[in-house]
Design an enzyme around this catalytic site. Structure first.
Site, PDB file in Angstrom:
ATOM      1  N   TYR A  68       0.827  -1.143   0.002  1.00  0.00           N
ATOM      2  CA  TYR A  68       0.066   0.170  -0.062  1.00  0.00           C
ATOM      3  C   TYR A  68       0.812   1.421  -0.156  1.00  0.00           C
ATOM      4  O   TYR A  68       0.575   2.306  -0.652  1.00  0.00           O
ATOM      5  CB  TYR A  68      -0.965   0.066   1.097  1.00  0.00           C
ATOM      6  CG  TYR A  68      -1.817   1.168   1.072  1.00  0.00           C
ATOM      7  CD1 TYR A  68      -3.314   0.961   0.692  1.00  0.00           C
ATOM      8  CD2 TYR A  68      -1.452   2.525   1.672  1.00  0.00           C
ATOM      9  CE1 TYR A  68      -4.124   2.056   0.245  1.00  0.00           C
ATOM     10  CE2 TYR A  68      -2.494   3.603   1.470  1.00  0.00           C
ATOM     11  CZ  TYR A  68      -3.801   3.469   0.802  1.00  0.00           C
ATOM     12  OH  TYR A  68      -4.454   4.629   0.803  1.00  0.00           O
ATOM     13  N   PHE A 120      -5.580  21.092 -24.192  1.00  0.00           N
ATOM     14  CA  PHE A 120      -6.310  19.785 -24.523  1.00  0.00           C
ATOM     15  C   PHE A 120      -7.578  19.869 -24.087  1.00  0.00           C
ATOM     16  O   PHE A 120      -7.848  20.637 -23.140  1.00  0.00           O
ATOM     17  CB  PHE A 120      -5.619  18.688 -23.708  1.00  0.00           C
ATOM     18  CG  PHE A 120      -5.900  17.201 -24.395  1.00  0.00           C
ATOM     19  CD1 PHE A 120      -5.644  16.653 -25.335  1.00  0.00           C
ATOM     20  CD2 PHE A 120      -6.666  16.567 -23.136  1.00  0.00           C
ATOM     21  CE1 PHE A 120      -6.140  15.250 -25.680  1.00  0.00           C
ATOM     22  CE2 PHE A 120      -6.929  15.319 -23.438  1.00  0.00           C
ATOM     23  CZ  PHE A 120      -6.757  14.612 -24.661  1.00  0.00           C
ATOM     24  N   ASP A 121      -8.566  18.943 -24.570  1.00  0.00           N
ATOM     25  CA  ASP A 121     -10.097  19.298 -24.214  1.00  0.00           C
ATOM     26  C   ASP A 121     -10.244  18.980 -22.804  1.00  0.00           C
ATOM     27  O   ASP A 121     -10.896  19.861 -21.975  1.00  0.00           O
ATOM     28  CB  ASP A 121     -10.972  18.280 -24.985  1.00  0.00           C
ATOM     29  CG  ASP A 121     -10.867  16.937 -25.020  1.00  0.00           C
ATOM     30  OD1 ASP A 121      -9.811  16.564 -24.373  1.00  0.00           O
ATOM     31  OD2 ASP A 121     -11.312  16.231 -25.787  1.00  0.00           O
ATOM     32  N   ASP A 211       2.370  20.638 -20.089  1.00  0.00           N
ATOM     33  CA  ASP A 211       1.421  19.765 -20.461  1.00  0.00           C
ATOM     34  C   ASP A 211       2.175  18.726 -21.491  1.00  0.00           C
ATOM     35  O   ASP A 211       2.186  18.812 -22.512  1.00  0.00           O
ATOM     36  CB  ASP A 211       0.209  19.909 -20.883  1.00  0.00           C
ATOM     37  CG  ASP A 211      -0.767  18.847 -21.086  1.00  0.00           C
ATOM     38  OD1 ASP A 211      -0.515  17.512 -20.821  1.00  0.00           O
ATOM     39  OD2 ASP A 211      -1.944  19.268 -21.427  1.00  0.00           O
ATOM     40  N   ALA A 213       2.309  15.376 -22.383  1.00  0.00           N
ATOM     41  CA  ALA A 213       1.723  13.796 -22.740  1.00  0.00           C
ATOM     42  C   ALA A 213       3.072  13.283 -23.812  1.00  0.00           C
ATOM     43  O   ALA A 213       2.926  12.166 -23.878  1.00  0.00           O
ATOM     44  CB  ALA A 213       0.456  14.081 -23.263  1.00  0.00           C
ATOM     45  N   LYS A 254       0.497   7.898 -23.400  1.00  0.00           N
ATOM     46  CA  LYS A 254       0.734   8.222 -24.621  1.00  0.00           C
ATOM     47  C   LYS A 254       2.565   7.671 -24.677  1.00  0.00           C
ATOM     48  O   LYS A 254       2.827   6.580 -24.947  1.00  0.00           O
ATOM     49  CB  LYS A 254       0.690   9.715 -25.138  1.00  0.00           C
ATOM     50  CG  LYS A 254      -0.603  10.143 -25.527  1.00  0.00           C
ATOM     51  CD  LYS A 254      -1.505  10.657 -24.141  1.00  0.00           C
ATOM     52  CE  LYS A 254      -2.829  11.094 -24.592  1.00  0.00           C
ATOM     53  NZ  LYS A 254      -3.325  11.951 -23.617  1.00  0.00           N
ATOM     54  N   HIS A 446     -19.076  15.867 -28.692  1.00  0.00           N
ATOM     55  CA  HIS A 446     -18.828  14.651 -29.514  1.00  0.00           C
ATOM     56  C   HIS A 446     -18.865  13.099 -28.982  1.00  0.00           C
ATOM     57  O   HIS A 446     -18.987  12.084 -29.792  1.00  0.00           O
ATOM     58  CB  HIS A 446     -17.434  14.965 -30.116  1.00  0.00           C
ATOM     59  CG  HIS A 446     -16.288  15.227 -28.783  1.00  0.00           C
ATOM     60  ND1 HIS A 446     -16.529  16.133 -28.045  1.00  0.00           N
ATOM     61  CD2 HIS A 446     -15.308  14.681 -28.552  1.00  0.00           C
ATOM     62  CE1 HIS A 446     -15.650  16.204 -27.087  1.00  0.00           C
ATOM     63  NE2 HIS A 446     -14.661  15.105 -27.492  1.00  0.00           N
TER      64      HIS A 446
END
Ligand SMILES: *Cc1c(COP(=O)(O)O)cnc(C)c1O
Length: 467
Positions: A68, A120-121, A211, A213, A254, A446
């Site tokens: 843990y 990014f969204d 960011d 990724a 990614k 979307h």
């Protein structure tokens, strides 16, 4: 270009008849997000969590320590991320958006502004959930889809300086640079641009985060396109980028070469304390953050493999080759080709469809009907402004379709098939029908929208390539 690996484990892919595909798409409300994976031949919906793992990653996963707190796997992961990024504080999270939520709720205050080259969204959504406002300031050169400018992912430095020094400047709580710029055609950000952002942020005392990724893919493109970094390894370039920033939030689905994972990297002790408390309350203890020990092991190994120049060179070459085949078939793509995705210009291919008939979505549906290929629209269906009756008020600037390229999954033969299906569509584009919205949710349209074709023009199944 020869990839530096061979295939050890394979997964069968489904081939449906043209009639089964037509029926599947109809039942999905003509929304590829509603298709089942076993109805898809080539899945280019996302490069997120869809990559293949290596034998070394799976061997490491078998050693996963599921304690843990203070698991061996945590220290292996922490050391790997620390070596790569240099940040003294590392917090694991189960995926990028969890990191966004934890970071933004600690860092941003209601009424503040977060500036990005392009959010990014989910990043934009999490900025809003923290009560702040996302503001995109992309380089204006990105608006020319055909130009060969090497760094169309950059932020507009003049606009950034004007905003930081202007009447709203005191409200800016964060500058967040997305590398590579997924919202703008997978275009990279130059190191010169990151260095200039850092200087502006220092001068105006605003935190500067990445960011990151696709940190490895951005580093590869920097090494290829930015003369000052020629001869640097992708890993050295990535480390330099992290060094420029005050911290980062990273989805490891990614360039972590794994199905799940992410982390926050921080320098500031107080911010770390705030984020850690939030993490423990909502994600998990700070030595696992919602990840299993075996995930941490796969990620630690994936972070080594992803900066291998032979891997990045072969992946970039494979995407560029697909772009060439598609362009030769008469379909335009956003130039120059990036690495993790290609963006088809559906607006120029389908001039008979108006924006309210969603040319990008129409091309995406046709790729599925003709070839079982799934991809995502980035046009007026996703980005357009609509009224409550789903009438399109403001079209998106471009009608694009994103073909995302999963890592180490498809071979050049699969991409030849994709190009052949597109070539058949390009021979007779007028047979592609438009779509109209039947129902749509008020938020993140979307994902759950349902549509119907505006005409009944359906291709004769007998002469389609997959038959
Ligand atoms: C995928 C992604 C995110 C969100 O990460 P998840 O792991 O999907 O939650 C944030 N920013 C960028 C640039 C991404 O590509």
């Amino acid at each position: 270009m020869l990839p530096p690996y061979r295939i050890k484990v394979v997964e069968p892919i489904p081939f449906l008849s043209a009639e089964d595909r037509r029926q599947a798409l109809e039942e999905a409300g003509y929304n590829p997000f509603n298709l089942r994976a076993d109805q898809i031949t080539i899945d280019l919906l996302s490069d997120s969590g869809t990559g293949a793992t290596s034998a070394a990653q799976e061997a490491a996963a078998a050693l996963g320590d599921e304690s843990y707190a203070g698991a061996r796997s945590w220290f292996r992961f922490r050391n790997e991320v620390h070596d790569l990024t240099g940040y003294p504080h590392i917090l694991p999270v189960h995926q990028g958006r969890a990191g966004e939520r934890v970071l933004f709720t600690s860092l941003l205050k209601p009424g503040q502004i977060c500036i990005s080259n392009t959010h990014f969204d989910t990043t934009g959504a999490n900025v809003k959930l923290a009560g702040a406002k996302p503001l995109d300031l992309p380089d204006p050169r990105a608006a020319d889809l055909d130009s060969q400018e090497p760094f169309k992912g950059n932020i507009d430095l003049d606009a950034l300086e004007r905003t930081l020094g202007g009447p709203e400047g005191h409200r800016v709580g964060l500058v967040l640079m997305t590398i590579t710029n997924n919202g703008l055609g997978a275009q990279p950000v130059s190191m010169a641009n990151l260095e200039a952002v850092r200087e502006l942020c220092r001068r105006h005392r605003v935190p500067f985060f990445l960011d990151a990724a696709r940190f490895a893919e951005n580093a590869w493109l920097v090494g290829q396109r930015e003369p000052a970094y020629r001869g640097w390894t992708p890993r050295q370039i990535a480390t330099r980028a992290f060094e420029l920033a005050d911290g980062c939030v990273v989805s490891l689905k990614k360039d972590g070469l794994s199905a799940i994972g992410g982390f926050i990297g921080l320098r500031d002790d107080d911010l770390h304390a705030g984020c850690e408390a939030n993490l423990i309350a909502t994600e998990g203890f700070s030595t696992y953050g919602g990840l299993a020990g075996h995930d941490l092991e796969r990620l630690a190994q994936g972070l080594r493999e992803v900066v291998d120049p032979a891997y990045l060179r072969a992946r970039a070459a494979s995407t560029a080759r697909l772009a060439r085949m598609i362009n030769e078939a008469g379909v335009e793509t956003v130039q120059p080709a990036g690495i993790h995705a290609l963006y088809l210009n559906a607006g120029s291919l389908l001039p008979h469809l108006a924006p309210h008939e969603f040319p990008g979505h129409s091309l995406g549906c046709q790729l599925y009907l003709d070839g079982g290929i799934r991809c995502a629209e980035l046009g007026s269906l996703y980005l357009g402004g609509m009224d409550a009756k789903h009438r399109l008020l403001t079209p998106a600037p471009f009608e694009l379709v994103r073909l995302a390229i999963p890592r180490r999954v498809y071979t050049d033969t699969h991409f030849e098939y994709v190009a052949a299906v597109l070539a058949e569509i390009a021979k007779e584009p007028e047979r592609v029908s438009g779509y109209r919205i039947v129902s749509a949710p008020p938020l993140l349209r979307h994902f759950k929208v349902r549509l119907a074709p505006t005409t009944t023009a359906v291709r004769n199944p007998a002469d389609e390539p997959g038959a």
